[in-house]
Design a protein around this motif. Sequence first.
Motif, mmCIF file in Angstrom:
data_model
loop_
_atom_site.group_PDB
_atom_site.id
_atom_site.type_symbol
_atom_site.label_atom_id
_atom_site.label_comp_id
_atom_site.label_asym_id
_atom_site.label_seq_id
_atom_site.Cartn_x
_atom_site.Cartn_y
_atom_site.Cartn_z
ATOM 1 N N GLY A 155 0.834 -1.205 0.000
ATOM 2 C CA GLY A 155 0.000 0.000 0.000
ATOM 3 C C GLY A 155 0.867 1.253 0.000
ATOM 4 N N ASP A 156 0.202 2.379 0.240
ATOM 5 C CA ASP A 156 0.903 3.679 0.209
ATOM 6 C C ASP A 156 2.035 3.765 1.227
ATOM 7 O OD1 ASP A 156 -0.939 4.365 -1.570
ATOM 8 O OD2 ASP A 156 -2.116 5.694 -0.252
ATOM 9 N N ALA A 186 4.194 1.017 -6.100
ATOM 10 C CA ALA A 186 3.779 1.686 -4.859
ATOM 11 C C ALA A 186 4.900 2.551 -4.285
ATOM 12 C CB ALA A 186 3.346 0.630 -3.837
#
Length: 400
Positions: A155-156, A186
Motif C-alpha cells: 500500500g501507500d 507503490a
Amino acid sequence: MAFDVRRVRAAYPALADGYAYVDGAAGTQVPAAVIDAIRGAYEGGLGNAGGAFPASAHADAITAGCREAVADLVGGDPAGVVLGPNMTTLTYRIAAAVSATWRADDEVIVSRLDHDANVRPWVQAAGRAGAIVRWAEVDPATGDLPAEQYSELIGDRTRLVAVTAASNAIGTRPDIPAITAMARDAGALSYVDGVHATPHGPVDVSALGADFYVTSAYKWSGPHVGALIADPALLGSLRPDKLVPSPDTVPERFELGTPPFADLAGVTAAVEHLAGLDDAAAGSRRERVLASMAAAEAHEQRLFATLLGSLDAMRHVTTYGKAAARTATAYFNVAGHTPRQVAEHLATRKINVWNGHNYAWELTGALGIRESGSAVRAGLVHYNDESDVTRLLEAVAELG
Ligand SMILES: Cc1ncc(COP(=O)(O)O)c(C=O)c1O
C-alpha cells in the motif's frame, strides 16, 4: 548445450572421497581452480588496499575483478556490487541503512517462505522505527508463495518488500518480477534474497526487478563471501554507519574493514568455473554464464524429477512442497525416524544431507514441523549425478 557431469565432477577434489554430497544447499564444494586462485593470490604478494606498491595494486585489482565477476553472474553493474562476509551480515547492514528514514506506521513486508536472514533484520529494523510488519503467507498444501496476495499487502505506506527468489528448504521460486513490479508501482523498494536461487539457474537482476539482490559465493562453488547487487545510484542515496577515514565512495561505503582479498580472487575463479560448465558455451563471460547455468539447471531438474518422483512413491516418506517452479531441493520426512536419525543413517552410507529447519524458521513453523525436528533436505547442484540420487534413494528405502 553440452553438459558433461563427469568432466564437471573431476574439477572438484573433494568429490573424490566417495561421499554423495547432497548438502549443496548448505554450501557447495569448491573446484581446484578456486583453491588455486586463492593460493595464487597469496603467492603473488598481497598488500592492503590503496597503497603505492605492486602488492597493494594486486589486492585492488582482485577486488575490482571480483565485482566484475559477480556482476557477470547476476547481470548487475560492477559499481553496484557490495562485497561482505555473508548474506546475513550484508542484510543487517542494508536494513540499518534503509530503515534510517522509516517512521511509525510505515510498513515493511516479509514472507514466511524466506530464510530468517531475509526476515529478522527487517522485523527488527521495523521494531526500532515503530513501523508495521506485514506477512506474505505460504500455501501449506503447495509450498507456493502466491504473488496475488501482494496486491493486498502493498500500500501507500509500504517502504520495502523482502522476498526470496527461492526457498532454501522446499525450493519454491515465487514470481519475483510480479512482486517487485507491485512494490515499484507503490514506490517501495524490493530486497530479493538470491542465496538459494543463484546456484540453480541463470539470474538477471534487471529482469527480476530487484532493487537489491543478495547472494553468497559459498553456495555456488566459491569461498565464504557474500555479495549485494544494487543500482549504484540507490546505494549512493544511503548513508550506512562507517568509519570516518574509510572510503565514502559507492560501493566501498558499505564495506567495513579489510576484505579477504585472496577469497575474492576465489570468487572470481568460481564465476569463471560456472561460465565453463557448458562445454559449448561461447561469447562474453556473461553469455557463457547464462548458457552454462541454463545447462546446469536442465541437468539438476532431470535428476530432481527422478529423486522427487521416487521419494513421493515411497509410502514411508512425506515430501514438502509442490510448487511448479522450484529448485532441485527435496525436503522430506521418513515415518518412524526423526530427521536427525535419517541424516545419521545416510551418513553411514556416505551420503551428506542436512536435517532441521535450515533457518527456514517461519516456513517450518507454518508447515507444523519445526518442533519435531523439521525435515531432511537433499539438495542437488550441478556436480551431482545419477549415482548420488540412486544411492540416496536406496538408503532412504532401507528405512521403510
Ligand atoms: C536462502 C538463504 N538465504 C540466506 C542465507 C544466509 O546466507 P549466509 O550464510 O551467507 O548469511 C542462506 C544460507 O543458508 C540461505 O539459504
